[in-house]
Design a protein around this motif. Structure first.
Motif, PDB file in Angstrom:
ATOM      1  N   SER A  70       5.003   6.468  -6.020  1.00 52.24           N
ATOM      2  CA  SER A  70       6.415   6.699  -6.010  1.00 52.24           C
ATOM      3  C   SER A  70       7.236   5.865  -6.886  1.00 52.24           C
ATOM      4  CB  SER A  70       6.811   6.359  -4.397  1.00 52.24           C
ATOM      5  OG  SER A  70       6.931   5.098  -4.054  1.00 52.24           O
ATOM      6  N   ASN A  71       8.356   6.113  -7.232  1.00 52.79           N
ATOM      7  CA  ASN A  71       9.235   5.268  -8.066  1.00 52.79           C
ATOM      8  C   ASN A  71       9.494   3.980  -7.362  1.00 52.79           C
ATOM      9  OD1 ASN A  71       9.467   6.847 -10.215  1.00 52.79           O
ATOM     10  ND2 ASN A  71      11.162   8.086  -9.367  1.00 52.79           N
ATOM     11  N   ASP A  72       9.649   3.846  -6.113  1.00 53.91           N
ATOM     12  CA  ASP A  72       9.786   2.584  -5.290  1.00 53.91           C
ATOM     13  C   ASP A  72       8.478   1.763  -5.704  1.00 53.91           C
ATOM     14  OD1 ASP A  72      12.440   3.097  -4.526  1.00 53.91           O
ATOM     15  OD2 ASP A  72      11.567   3.728  -2.445  1.00 53.91           O
ATOM     16  N   ASP A  73       7.231   2.174  -5.406  1.00 58.47           N
ATOM     17  CA  ASP A  73       5.842   1.601  -5.756  1.00 58.47           C
ATOM     18  C   ASP A  73       5.810   1.096  -7.009  1.00 58.47           C
ATOM     19  OD1 ASP A  73       5.262   1.681  -3.105  1.00 58.47           O
ATOM     20  OD2 ASP A  73       4.383   3.604  -3.100  1.00 58.47           O
ATOM     21  N   ILE A  74       6.028   2.067  -8.001  1.00 62.19           N
ATOM     22  CA  ILE A  74       5.839   1.462  -9.485  1.00 62.19           C
ATOM     23  C   ILE A  74       6.880   0.512 -10.041  1.00 62.19           C
ATOM     24  CG2 ILE A  74       7.156   3.117 -10.455  1.00 62.19           C
ATOM     25  CD1 ILE A  74       3.708   2.163 -11.771  1.00 62.19           C
ATOM     26  N   THR A  75       8.047   0.572  -9.453  1.00 60.63           N
ATOM     27  CA  THR A  75       8.997  -0.502  -9.742  1.00 60.63           C
ATOM     28  C   THR A  75       8.637  -1.754  -9.084  1.00 60.63           C
ATOM     29  OG1 THR A  75      10.900   1.245  -9.819  1.00 60.63           O
ATOM     30  CG2 THR A  75      11.303  -1.057  -9.344  1.00 60.63           C
ATOM     31  N   TRP A  76       8.051  -1.776  -8.092  1.00 58.67           N
ATOM     32  CA  TRP A  76       7.502  -3.208  -7.451  1.00 58.67           C
ATOM     33  C   TRP A  76       6.462  -3.619  -8.191  1.00 58.67           C
ATOM     34  CZ3 TRP A  76       3.077  -4.908  -5.596  1.00 58.67           C
ATOM     35  CH2 TRP A  76       3.113  -5.972  -4.995  1.00 58.67           C
ATOM     36  N   MET A  77       5.513  -2.854  -8.646  1.00 56.20           N
ATOM     37  CA  MET A  77       4.433  -3.248  -9.299  1.00 56.20           C
ATOM     38  C   MET A  77       4.904  -3.795 -10.913  1.00 56.20           C
ATOM     39  SD  MET A  77       1.534   0.020  -8.870  1.00 56.20           S
ATOM     40  CE  MET A  77       0.942   0.374  -7.211  1.00 56.20           C
ATOM     41  N   ALA A  78       6.120  -2.992 -11.330  1.00 54.73           N
ATOM     42  CA  ALA A  78       6.516  -3.483 -12.455  1.00 54.73           C
ATOM     43  C   ALA A  78       6.961  -4.776 -12.458  1.00 54.73           C
ATOM     44  CB  ALA A  78       7.517  -2.445 -13.020  1.00 54.73           C
ATOM     45  N   LYS A  79       7.624  -5.297 -11.428  1.00 57.41           N
ATOM     46  CA  LYS A  79       8.165  -6.594 -11.040  1.00 57.41           C
ATOM     47  C   LYS A  79       7.151  -7.764 -10.706  1.00 57.41           C
ATOM     48  CE  LYS A  79      12.785  -4.642  -9.730  1.00 57.41           C
ATOM     49  NZ  LYS A  79      13.582  -4.497  -8.578  1.00 57.41           N
ATOM     50  N   ASN A  80       5.786  -7.393 -10.236  1.00 58.02           N
ATOM     51  CA  ASN A  80       4.982  -8.225  -9.613  1.00 58.02           C
ATOM     52  C   ASN A  80       3.745  -8.317 -10.053  1.00 58.02           C
ATOM     53  OD1 ASN A  80       6.272  -9.258  -6.856  1.00 58.02           O
ATOM     54  ND2 ASN A  80       7.088  -7.130  -7.008  1.00 58.02           N
ATOM     55  N   LEU A  81       3.317  -7.273 -10.935  1.00 54.90           N
ATOM     56  CA  LEU A  81       2.028  -7.570 -11.746  1.00 54.90           C
ATOM     57  C   LEU A  81       1.824  -7.607 -13.130  1.00 54.90           C
ATOM     58  CD1 LEU A  81       0.327  -4.410  -9.540  1.00 54.90           C
ATOM     59  CD2 LEU A  81       0.426  -6.845  -8.914  1.00 54.90           C
TER      60      LEU A  81
ATOM     61  N   THR B 262       1.052  -1.207  -0.086  1.00 55.30           N
ATOM     62  CA  THR B 262       0.029   0.017  -0.112  1.00 55.30           C
ATOM     63  C   THR B 262       0.906   1.207  -0.039  1.00 55.30           C
ATOM     64  OG1 THR B 262      -1.810   1.333   1.146  1.00 55.30           O
ATOM     65  CG2 THR B 262      -0.248  -0.045   2.419  1.00 55.30           C
ATOM     66  N   GLY B 263       0.285   2.472  -0.448  1.00 52.62           N
ATOM     67  CA  GLY B 263       0.935   3.721  -0.465  1.00 52.62           C
ATOM     68  C   GLY B 263       0.164   4.858  -1.064  1.00 52.62           C
ATOM     69  N   ARG B 264       0.950   5.773  -1.232  1.00 51.39           N
ATOM     70  CA  ARG B 264       0.381   7.045  -1.301  1.00 51.39           C
ATOM     71  C   ARG B 264       0.034   7.361  -2.923  1.00 51.39           C
ATOM     72  NH1 ARG B 264      -2.707  10.098   2.081  1.00 51.39           N
ATOM     73  NH2 ARG B 264      -1.522  12.082   1.903  1.00 51.39           N
ATOM     74  N   VAL B 265      -0.852   8.047  -3.225  1.00 49.94           N
ATOM     75  CA  VAL B 265      -0.862   8.292  -4.790  1.00 49.94           C
ATOM     76  C   VAL B 265      -1.406   9.889  -5.046  1.00 49.94           C
ATOM     77  CG1 VAL B 265      -1.690   6.170  -5.212  1.00 49.94           C
ATOM     78  CG2 VAL B 265      -3.344   8.099  -5.061  1.00 49.94           C
ATOM     79  N   ALA B 266      -0.943  10.429  -6.203  1.00 49.65           N
ATOM     80  CA  ALA B 266      -1.514  11.705  -6.811  1.00 49.65           C
ATOM     81  C   ALA B 266      -2.494  11.125  -7.544  1.00 49.65           C
ATOM     82  CB  ALA B 266      -0.386  12.372  -7.368  1.00 49.65           C
ATOM     83  N   THR B 267      -3.737  12.244  -7.954  1.00 50.30           N
ATOM     84  CA  THR B 267      -4.541  12.071  -8.784  1.00 50.30           C
ATOM     85  C   THR B 267      -4.929  13.106  -9.451  1.00 50.30           C
ATOM     86  OG1 THR B 267      -6.388  12.499  -7.102  1.00 50.30           O
ATOM     87  CG2 THR B 267      -5.674  10.063  -7.108  1.00 50.30           C
ATOM     88  N   GLY B 268      -5.851  13.264 -10.239  1.00 49.83           N
ATOM     89  CA  GLY B 268      -6.214  14.250 -11.251  1.00 49.83           C
ATOM     90  C   GLY B 268      -6.623  15.592 -10.475  1.00 49.83           C
ATOM     91  N   GLU B 269      -6.341  16.555 -11.207  1.00 52.59           N
ATOM     92  CA  GLU B 269      -6.714  18.033 -10.635  1.00 52.59           C
ATOM     93  C   GLU B 269      -8.301  18.091 -10.690  1.00 52.59           C
ATOM     94  OE1 GLU B 269      -4.389  20.472 -13.099  1.00 52.59           O
ATOM     95  OE2 GLU B 269      -2.825  20.564 -11.431  1.00 52.59           O
ATOM     96  N   ALA B 270      -8.791  19.168 -10.073  1.00 51.47           N
ATOM     97  CA  ALA B 270     -10.310  19.182 -10.210  1.00 51.47           C
ATOM     98  C   ALA B 270     -10.883  19.315 -11.637  1.00 51.47           C
ATOM     99  CB  ALA B 270     -10.576  20.436  -9.338  1.00 51.47           C
ATOM    100  N   GLY B 271     -10.108  20.049 -12.466  1.00 52.88           N
ATOM    101  CA  GLY B 271     -10.574  20.143 -13.892  1.00 52.88           C
ATOM    102  C   GLY B 271     -10.447  18.890 -14.867  1.00 52.88           C
TER     103      GLY B 271
END
Length: 253
Positions: A232-243, A153-162
């Motif tokens: 985060s780059n750590d999270d996306i790297t983990w996903m790339a290796k596992n998903l 689990t981890g934090r994300v950024a999402t789309g702006e209001a517009g």
């Protein structure tokens, strides 16, 4: 036919994939390594990471030929033809919504988001994954599950209001790896099967959503993008290796 599904890598411009994302759209890409979803009836090769098959696993359909016909219903009324590989060099995959033996109802990577169609099981290979990604927009968090068990689990950024990140059920369509430092897209970017509800085109692409890394970690936990989800780059790297490509992604909140 049911066999391995290898996550295939993209081979064209990252700008087309990350069309709903902020930042420069000029980063080049190179192929990323492959992993596997669970084979539905055969053993995965030694080079592929396998996942335990189970009744609750999501089924992923990988197109066998150069194109596949999508039908409106099981009566055989053709709706459209979709080519494989896709525009990024990745084998075309679909997330199976309903398995009726000779026929499969699948989620389609087209507008409007959530579109479904029927395909013939003989035209694809089937695999399973026990993984799924859930993104809570309100809490700015993602959770990766293996069955019912949270594994990251981890934090994300999402789309702006517009340019919001639209809620819905999606799946990974391809994985690309930016060259150099990756720029705004970070270490990796997964294409999603959904599209921005606001941007019909962006940076030369169709407004496709993505889940990717970032070069601005301070923006994680805020509304900062044109619709893509940043981790985060750590999270996306983990996903790339596992998903695997085809892994379900649920955006809620």
């Amino acid at each position: 036919m049911r066999t391995n599904l290898l996550r295939t890598a993209a081979a064209t411009a990252l700008a087309l994939l990350t069309a709903g994302c902020a930042g420069s759209a000029d980063s080049a890409v190179r192929p990323a390594g492959a992993t596997a979803a669970t084979p539905a009836s055969t053993t995965a090769s030694s080079a592929a990471r396998t996942e335990p098959a189970g009744g609750a696993g999501a089924k992923i359909a990988s197109v066998r030929g150069a194109r596949i016909t999508i039908y409106r219903d099981k009566k055989g009324a053709p709706q459209r033809t979709i080519t494989s590989p896709n525009d990024y060099g990745a084998t075309r995959v679909f997330l199976v919504d309903r398995d009726e033996g000779d026929w499969l109802r699948v989620l389609l990577p087209i507008r409007p988001n959530g579109s479904k169609g029927w395909i013939k099981a003989a035209d694809v290979t089937l695999a399973e994954t026990s993984h799924r990604v859930e993104i809570d927009r309100g809490a700015f968090r993602f959770t990766v599950y293996d069955g019912d068990r949270p594994v990251r689990t981890g934090r994300v950024a999402t789309g702006e209001a517009g340019t919001p990140t639209p809620p819905g059920r999606y799946f990974f369509t391809e994985l690309v790896r930016p060259t150099g430092d990756g720029g705004a897209y970070g270490a990796y970017a997964f294409g999603l099967s959904g599209f921005s509800p606001v941007l019909k085109s962006f940076a030369g692409g169709p407004g496709q959503l993505a889940l990717h890394g970032t070069n601005k970690p301070s923006a994680i936990g805020t509304r900062a993008s044109h619709g893509c989800v940043r981790v985060s780059n750590d999270d996306i790297t983990w996903m790339a290796k596992n998903l695997a490509i085809g892994t379900p992604v649920v955006v809620k909140g």
